[in-house]
Write an enzyme that holds these catalytic residues in place. Structure first.
Site, PDB file in Angstrom:
ATOM      1  N   ASP A 256       0.849  -1.185   0.000  1.00  0.00           N
ATOM      2  CA  ASP A 256       0.000   0.000   0.000  1.00  0.00           C
ATOM      3  C   ASP A 256       0.893   1.246   0.000  1.00  0.00           C
ATOM      4  OD1 ASP A 256      -2.343   1.696   0.527  1.00  0.00           O
ATOM      5  OD2 ASP A 256      -1.525   1.845   2.550  1.00  0.00           O
TER       6      ASP A 256
ATOM      7  N   ASP B 197      -0.136   5.112   0.801  1.00  0.00           N
ATOM      8  CA  ASP B 197      -0.309   6.108   1.863  1.00  0.00           C
ATOM      9  C   ASP B 197      -0.327   5.457   3.243  1.00  0.00           C
ATOM     10  OD1 ASP B 197      -0.801   8.771   0.451  1.00  0.00           O
ATOM     11  OD2 ASP B 197      -2.123   7.409  -0.628  1.00  0.00           O
TER      12      ASP B 197
ATOM     13  N   GLY C  46      -5.226   2.802  -3.353  1.00  0.00           N
ATOM     14  CA  GLY C  46      -6.518   3.354  -3.746  1.00  0.00           C
ATOM     15  C   GLY C  46      -6.364   4.532  -4.695  1.00  0.00           C
TER      16      GLY C  46
ATOM     17  N   LYS D 253      -8.305  -4.874  -3.569  1.00  0.00           N
ATOM     18  CA  LYS D 253      -6.883  -5.205  -3.604  1.00  0.00           C
ATOM     19  C   LYS D 253      -6.670  -6.718  -3.512  1.00  0.00           C
ATOM     20  CE  LYS D 253      -5.244  -0.839  -1.573  1.00  0.00           C
ATOM     21  NZ  LYS D 253      -4.322  -0.238  -0.587  1.00  0.00           N
TER      22      LYS D 253
ATOM     23  N   ASP E  83      -2.374  -0.612   5.899  1.00  0.00           N
ATOM     24  CA  ASP E  83      -2.672   0.018   7.187  1.00  0.00           C
ATOM     25  C   ASP E  83      -4.149   0.286   7.438  1.00  0.00           C
ATOM     26  OD1 ASP E  83      -3.280   3.307   6.807  1.00  0.00           O
ATOM     27  OD2 ASP E  83      -2.394   2.261   5.107  1.00  0.00           O
TER      28      ASP E  83
ATOM     29  N   ASN F 286      -9.250  -0.561   3.540  1.00  0.00           N
ATOM     30  CA  ASN F 286      -9.214  -1.015   2.143  1.00  0.00           C
ATOM     31  C   ASN F 286      -8.100  -2.033   1.877  1.00  0.00           C
ATOM     32  OD1 ASN F 286      -7.368   1.167   2.567  1.00  0.00           O
ATOM     33  ND2 ASN F 286      -7.146   1.421   0.390  1.00  0.00           N
TER      34      ASN F 286
END
Length: 266
Positions: free
Chosen positions: A8, A10, A43, A191, A214, A217
């Site tokens: 991921d 962010d 995302g 994902k 984290d 999502n």
């Protein structure tokens, strides 16, 4: 043993200052040098994710829009794409209008809002992407949409999500990427789906995959991976389902996982 690592962006790969540390870059490069495929799973829009991918010198397909679009970096070939069903998109838009909410649409990898407000400005700044204003979303709602997004107070979004699940939850995957971002994708635009696609595309088993994240999502991907990793700064529910909890995004948690499980650095 591990052949595919999906990370991921962010609050996972990026520090709170929105940078990738040199130590993390070096660990990623060392894994790639050993033949491991390292990719992003975000995302973010493709055009936003590309900028991060170039920082860490990736040249593989990347997972964007929560998994609704997997696209190569070198020539922009679309390998996997799932769009929000048009009927559900129209129902969501109607709900947004009736409730006076801020909705963003993503059409042809461009970001659209209906008015130039603080919400879209802040989102644009964070994702490092320009935006367009189209007051009449009726002109766009019938086009292929990788994602739709509502921005509001976290508690209010939780209520909205519960209101929308009975309406469109049978056709749309509803999740949060941040506390104040409520996102809507195709049911197979997660994902987790994209990670399975990537593993099959590369010819490796799910046991040979690592996924790190984290937030809400990241749930499907962390659940699906052979080694599902939650960051030290992750939400509690993700830590509960993870196989391993690493250091935070500001403590090079991604580097720690790669060194421990791939490079076997003690």
């Amino acid at each position: 043993m591990y052949k595919l690592i999906a990370i991921d962006v962010d609050d996972t790969l990026l520090t709170d200052e929105l940078v990738v540390t040199e130590g993390t870059k070096n660990a990623m490069a060392a894994a790639i040098a050993q033949g491991v495929t390292v990719t992003l799973a975000t995302g973010r829009m493709y055009s936003s994710a590309v900028k991060i991918a170039k920082q860490v010198e990736l040249n593989v397909p990347i997972i964007t829009y929560q998994g609704a679009l997997v696209k190569t970096l070198l020539d922009g070939t679309v390998l996997y794409e799932r769009n929000v069903p048009t009927d559900a998109a129209k129902e969501l838009y109607q709900f947004v209008q009736e409730n006076g909410l801020h909705l963003q649409l993503y059409v042809n990898d461009e970001l659209y809002g209906t008015e130039d407000n603080d919400k879209i400005k802040a989102y644009s700044k964070l994702s490092n992407i320009p935006y367009k204003i189209e007051p009449d979303f009726d002109k766009l709602i019938g086009q292929p949409l990788n994602k739709m997004l509502i921005i509001d107070d976290p508690a209010k979004l939780d209520v909205i999500a519960e209101q929308l699940r009975p309406l469109i939850g049978d056709r749309v995957h509803i999740t949060k990427s941040k506390a104040h971002y409520l996102e809507f994708m195709h049911k197979e635009g997660t994902k987790g789906h994209a990670l399975r696609f990537m593993a099959e595309h590369l010819g490796c088993s799910m046991d040979q995959t690592i996924a790190m994240g984290d937030a809400w999502n990241d749930n499907e991907m962390v659940s699906a991976a052979g080694l599902g990793v939650a960051m030290g700064n992750a939400i509690g529910s993700l830590k509960e389902i993870a196989d391993y909890v690493t250091l935070s995004n500001n403590e090079e948690g991604v580097r720690h996982v790669i060194e421990k499980f791939v490079l076997n650095v003690e």
